[in-house]
Motif scaffolding. Structure first.
Motif, PDB file in Angstrom:
ATOM      1  N   PHE A 250     -14.022 -34.180 -13.735  1.00 24.75           N
ATOM      2  CA  PHE A 250     -13.747 -32.617 -13.592  1.00 24.75           C
ATOM      3  C   PHE A 250     -14.925 -31.980 -13.824  1.00 24.75           C
ATOM      4  O   PHE A 250     -15.573 -31.039 -12.974  1.00 24.75           O
ATOM      5  N   VAL A 251     -15.661 -32.289 -14.545  1.00 22.12           N
ATOM      6  CA  VAL A 251     -17.025 -31.616 -14.816  1.00 22.12           C
ATOM      7  C   VAL A 251     -17.809 -31.985 -13.463  1.00 22.12           C
ATOM      8  O   VAL A 251     -18.548 -30.732 -12.965  1.00 22.12           O
ATOM      9  N   LEU A 311     -22.978 -33.400 -18.937  1.00 27.95           N
ATOM     10  CA  LEU A 311     -23.721 -31.919 -18.893  1.00 27.95           C
ATOM     11  C   LEU A 311     -25.214 -31.830 -18.861  1.00 27.95           C
ATOM     12  O   LEU A 311     -25.614 -31.085 -17.991  1.00 27.95           O
ATOM     13  N   LYS A 312     -25.663 -32.871 -19.479  1.00 24.92           N
ATOM     14  CA  LYS A 312     -26.973 -33.043 -19.442  1.00 24.92           C
ATOM     15  C   LYS A 312     -27.501 -33.402 -18.009  1.00 24.92           C
ATOM     16  O   LYS A 312     -28.712 -32.918 -17.380  1.00 24.92           O
ATOM     17  N   ASP A 313     -27.188 -34.304 -17.150  1.00 26.96           N
ATOM     18  CA  ASP A 313     -27.183 -34.628 -16.105  1.00 26.96           C
ATOM     19  C   ASP A 313     -27.372 -33.782 -14.914  1.00 26.96           C
ATOM     20  O   ASP A 313     -28.023 -33.837 -14.017  1.00 26.96           O
ATOM     21  N   ASN A 315     -27.591 -30.514 -15.651  1.00 28.23           N
ATOM     22  CA  ASN A 315     -28.194 -29.319 -16.112  1.00 28.23           C
ATOM     23  C   ASN A 315     -27.320 -28.153 -16.551  1.00 28.23           C
ATOM     24  O   ASN A 315     -27.854 -27.139 -16.406  1.00 28.23           O
ATOM     25  N   LEU A 316     -26.240 -28.365 -17.089  1.00 31.71           N
ATOM     26  CA  LEU A 316     -25.230 -27.657 -17.751  1.00 31.71           C
ATOM     27  C   LEU A 316     -25.297 -27.454 -19.207  1.00 31.71           C
ATOM     28  O   LEU A 316     -24.344 -26.555 -19.551  1.00 31.71           O
ATOM     29  N   GLU A 317     -26.083 -27.902 -19.806  1.00 34.00           N
ATOM     30  CA  GLU A 317     -25.894 -27.993 -21.404  1.00 34.00           C
ATOM     31  C   GLU A 317     -26.132 -26.720 -21.825  1.00 34.00           C
ATOM     32  O   GLU A 317     -25.532 -26.269 -22.865  1.00 34.00           O
ATOM     33  N   GLU A 318     -27.033 -26.049 -21.270  1.00 32.21           N
ATOM     34  CA  GLU A 318     -27.395 -24.639 -21.836  1.00 32.21           C
ATOM     35  C   GLU A 318     -26.292 -23.766 -21.441  1.00 32.21           C
ATOM     36  O   GLU A 318     -26.216 -22.485 -21.827  1.00 32.21           O
ATOM     37  N   ASP A 319     -25.585 -23.982 -20.326  1.00 31.49           N
ATOM     38  CA  ASP A 319     -24.556 -23.148 -19.966  1.00 31.49           C
ATOM     39  C   ASP A 319     -23.033 -23.265 -20.721  1.00 31.49           C
ATOM     40  O   ASP A 319     -22.221 -22.809 -20.078  1.00 31.49           O
ATOM     41  N   THR A 320     -22.878 -24.294 -21.493  1.00 32.08           N
ATOM     42  CA  THR A 320     -21.856 -24.763 -21.884  1.00 32.08           C
ATOM     43  C   THR A 320     -21.818 -24.625 -23.399  1.00 32.08           C
ATOM     44  O   THR A 320     -22.492 -25.311 -24.112  1.00 32.08           O
ATOM     45  N   LEU A 321     -20.334 -23.937 -23.855  1.00 31.98           N
ATOM     46  CA  LEU A 321     -20.269 -23.869 -25.230  1.00 31.98           C
ATOM     47  C   LEU A 321     -19.218 -25.110 -25.716  1.00 31.98           C
ATOM     48  O   LEU A 321     -18.152 -25.370 -24.997  1.00 31.98           O
ATOM     49  N   VAL A 322     -19.608 -25.702 -26.473  1.00 31.16           N
ATOM     50  CA  VAL A 322     -18.655 -27.062 -27.002  1.00 31.16           C
ATOM     51  C   VAL A 322     -18.225 -26.783 -28.525  1.00 31.16           C
ATOM     52  O   VAL A 322     -19.012 -26.596 -29.279  1.00 31.16           O
ATOM     53  N   LEU A 323     -16.833 -26.665 -28.516  1.00 31.24           N
ATOM     54  CA  LEU A 323     -16.066 -26.613 -29.690  1.00 31.24           C
ATOM     55  C   LEU A 323     -15.412 -27.807 -30.030  1.00 31.24           C
ATOM     56  O   LEU A 323     -14.522 -28.453 -29.209  1.00 31.24           O
ATOM     57  N   PHE A 324     -15.311 -28.208 -31.381  1.00 30.62           N
ATOM     58  CA  PHE A 324     -14.654 -29.292 -31.956  1.00 30.62           C
ATOM     59  C   PHE A 324     -13.950 -29.221 -33.245  1.00 30.62           C
ATOM     60  O   PHE A 324     -14.508 -28.316 -33.944  1.00 30.62           O
ATOM     61  N   THR A 325     -12.786 -29.655 -33.109  1.00 29.18           N
ATOM     62  CA  THR A 325     -11.943 -29.458 -34.327  1.00 29.18           C
ATOM     63  C   THR A 325     -10.742 -30.277 -34.217  1.00 29.18           C
ATOM     64  O   THR A 325     -10.665 -31.482 -33.232  1.00 29.18           O
ATOM     65  N   SER A 326      -9.684 -30.285 -35.148  1.00 27.57           N
ATOM     66  CA  SER A 326      -8.572 -31.214 -35.050  1.00 27.57           C
ATOM     67  C   SER A 326      -7.200 -30.334 -35.289  1.00 27.57           C
ATOM     68  O   SER A 326      -7.502 -29.104 -35.459  1.00 27.57           O
ATOM     69  N   ASP A 327      -6.173 -30.872 -34.963  1.00 26.35           N
ATOM     70  CA  ASP A 327      -4.860 -29.996 -34.886  1.00 26.35           C
ATOM     71  C   ASP A 327      -4.184 -29.778 -36.224  1.00 26.35           C
ATOM     72  O   ASP A 327      -3.762 -28.636 -36.497  1.00 26.35           O
TER      73      ASP A 327
END
Length: 600
Positions: A250-251, A311-313, A315-327
């Motif tokens: 997908f990415v 993302l690094k490969d 070159n999208l790392e600086e364009d992407t917000l990553v959020l992590f949590t649990s339900d």
């Protein structure tokens, strides 16, 4: 690890320049506790990729779920609203005829329709299993996953190497038969299945004797293609490989337009029929000191690491917000097969079951972080109050999309907290938590966070045999009050059934009581009307089933073309794989569910 191939993921007809709007990846673990991850101090967990992201960004120590169980939590996340505004239950059964009302706007619909985002989802949905309620009809271009919890039906596990079989043998043989108390029995007893329906509609009348609830399905959706059931029963051993391949593809396919990838992984929720009620791929079995739970968590960490490398490969790392949590918090009655709520013990409760299903901190306060290279300061932390409900308004604001004006949003934009702007303060003055302990027939206010304070109007144990609707409830008037900044374990209340004596605490209590009265007076509950039956649907036929004439089994010759998408998960593939490696045949089934699978 084998490479999995998907059909070409077509670009959406509406695109936006990648440098105009950020990409969003939201990772939503299932039943993971605050104390389960390395970045929160667990001594033996193996989560190196998550830890690196957390320390490379901002750890959020006061992230609250929108509900203490799964469907309510996911409803709040997807809509940015308190889930009782929709009428949804805390937990949605797997064979009912309703789901998240279609008049509710999901964050995927918001981003896709208003800003041209490509949208993909991989993992657990749990907002309706009928096709009209599935992600493909709720704003997601692509979907791969289980439509509900991985204990709402049985799956299968392929054999691994002889050595790995022997490593797991002792744990399998010694595991107590905890599935004597099924998840369905506990959900029903606690009232978690109950929804607010339109008059005359019984939410559970269609739930019995539906073959679709027998075996777990793996569902795939893509634009201009029919919804496909790729496996039924689901293959647990290769599930993470498929999730991983889907996410990476997908990415890769949407690198030139803004995208939203929602990753509500099925891990680490317990299953109904696997050893230790957990699962992982062969490369992870027996690799951690935490048993099968630790192996499952390590496999999840592996998926996250691969997505970040992609993302690094690109070159999208600086364009992407990553959020992590649990339900929600860990399902503590499942013992070592479930997670840990860490220091959020709810010690004043007087009972140990203060995780999933309760509004003690252990049930609703989640492990969380935000990572955005170049935008979020590394090695930073925030104890500001944020919520899963904030995701909808936050991503909308970052994508420069106004919120719809035809409904109430309980979530708030947390951009200032994430990016450290305007002092990095949260806009939440009062964050209410809805629970099932008030004695009323549906979810009502049970608790609230207000600055450093937390107040409980009622409490009860988490999901389990002690959580029975109307029983084991303790109510407080005025509410039980804690200084949660000083006392995150909720061990030493400021006041109990009386007004606080210290002026600062008494003033806070007065503000809390005033806000409570306002919330009660103005809150509007929703009601659900099921969508009309579609062809092939009807009472006893709402569950996901590939072939009712074949007991909902689809891992057969008729499904070869569909299963070929993965080139994994078929019996033919595994027989060939283990023959080449010269490995032993799978051990005989040990649990009742495994025997039933073998004999079916």
């Amino acid at each position: 690890m084998k490479t999995l191939f998907f059909p070409c993921l077509l670009l959406s007809s509406t695109t936006a320049a990648a440098d105009q709007k950020p990409n969003f990846i939201f990772i939503f673990m299932d039943d993971l506790g605050y104390g389960d991850v390395g970045f929160n101090g667990h001594p033996t967990t193996k989560t190196p990729n998550l830890d690196q992201l957390a320390f490379g960004g901002k750890i959020l120590t006061s992230w609250y779920s929108g509900c203490n169980v799964c469907t309510g939590s996911r409803t709040s996340l997807m809509t940015g609203r308190q889930f009782p505004r929709t009428g949804m239950p805390g937990v949605l059964p797997s064979t009912v005829n309703f789901g998240l009302p279609l008049n509710e706007t999901t964050i995927a619909e918001q981003l896709k329709v208003s800003a041209g985002y490509a949208t993909g989802m991989v993992g657990k949905w749990h907002l309706g299993q009928r096709e009209i309620y599935l992600p493909g009809n709720r704003g997601f271009d692509y979907y791969l996953g289980i439509p509900y919890s991985d204990d709402m039906g049985d799956g299968v596990e392929s054999s691994c190497s002889a050595e790995q079989q022997e490593e797991g043998k002792e744990a399998e043989m010694s595991w107590s038969d905890v599935d004597t108390f099924s998840s369905e029995e506990m959900y029903r007893a606690g009232g978690f299945f109950e929804a607010l329906m339109t008059e005359g509609v019984d939410p559970l009348e269609t739930n019995d004797d539906d073959l679709g609830g027998k075996w777990l399905p793996l569902v795939y959706q893509a634009p201009n293609q029919p919804t496909r059931i790729l496996e039924q029963p689901l293959e647990f051993t290769t599930l993470a490989q498929k999730y991983n391949a889907f996410a990476l593809k997908f990415v890769e396919e949407h690198k030139d337009q803004p995208f939203f990838l929602y990753m509500p992984l099925s891990h680490v929720h317990t299953t109904s029929n696997t050893a230790e009620l957990q699962y992982s791929g062969c490369n992870f079995k027996g690799t951690t000191k935490r048993g099968r739970f630790g192996d499952a968590l390590a496999e999840s960490d592996w998926i996250v690491g691969n997505v970040m490398q992609k993302l690094k490969d690109l070159n999208l790392e600086e364009d992407t917000l990553v959020l992590f949590t649990s339900d929600n918090g860990p399902w503590m009655i499942r013992g070592l097969s479930a997670g840990s709520h860490g220091l959020f013990t709810g010690r004043y409760a007087g009972y140990w079951n203060t995780g999933k299903g309760s509004n003690w901190e252990g049930g609703i306060r989640m492990p969380a972080f935000a990572y955005w290279k170049g935008k979020i300061a590394p090695m930073s932390r925030s104890a500001e109050i944020v919520s899963s409900m904030d995701v909808f308004p936050t991503l909308s604001a970052l994508a420069d999309i106004p919120l719809p004006t035809n409904r109430v949003y309980d979530g708030l934009d947390m951009s200032n907290v994430l990016l450290g702007k305007n002092g990095g303060k949260s806009d939440h003055d009062f964050l209410f938590f809805y629970g099932y302990c008030s004695g009323e027939p549906y979810w009502t206010i049970s608790s609230v966070r207000h600055g450093k304070y937390k107040a409980h109007w009622c409490t009860m144990p988490g999901l389990g045999l002690g959580h029975i609707k109307g029983e084991n409830i303790t109510q407080y008037d005025p509410p039980l009050l804690f200084n949660i900044d000083k006392d995150p374990s909720e061990a030493y209340p400021i006041s109990f059934n009386e007004m606080p004596t210290q002026p600062e605490d008494a003033a806070a209590m007065q503000r809390i009581l005033k806000a409570y009265a306002m919330e009660k007076a103005t809150f509007e509950y929703g009601r659900i009307t099921p969508e009309p039956d579609q062809p092939g649907e009807g009472p006893g036929k709402y569950g996901v089933c590939c072939d009712r004439s074949n007991d909902c089994h689809c891992n057969n010759n008729e499904e070869k073309d569909i299963l070929g998408i993965f080139n994994l998960g078929t019996k033919e593939h595994h027989d060939r794989y283990h023959k080449i490696l010269g490995e032993k045949e799978p051990m005989p089934p040990r649990t009742r569910a495994q025997k039933r699978l073998q004999n079916s």
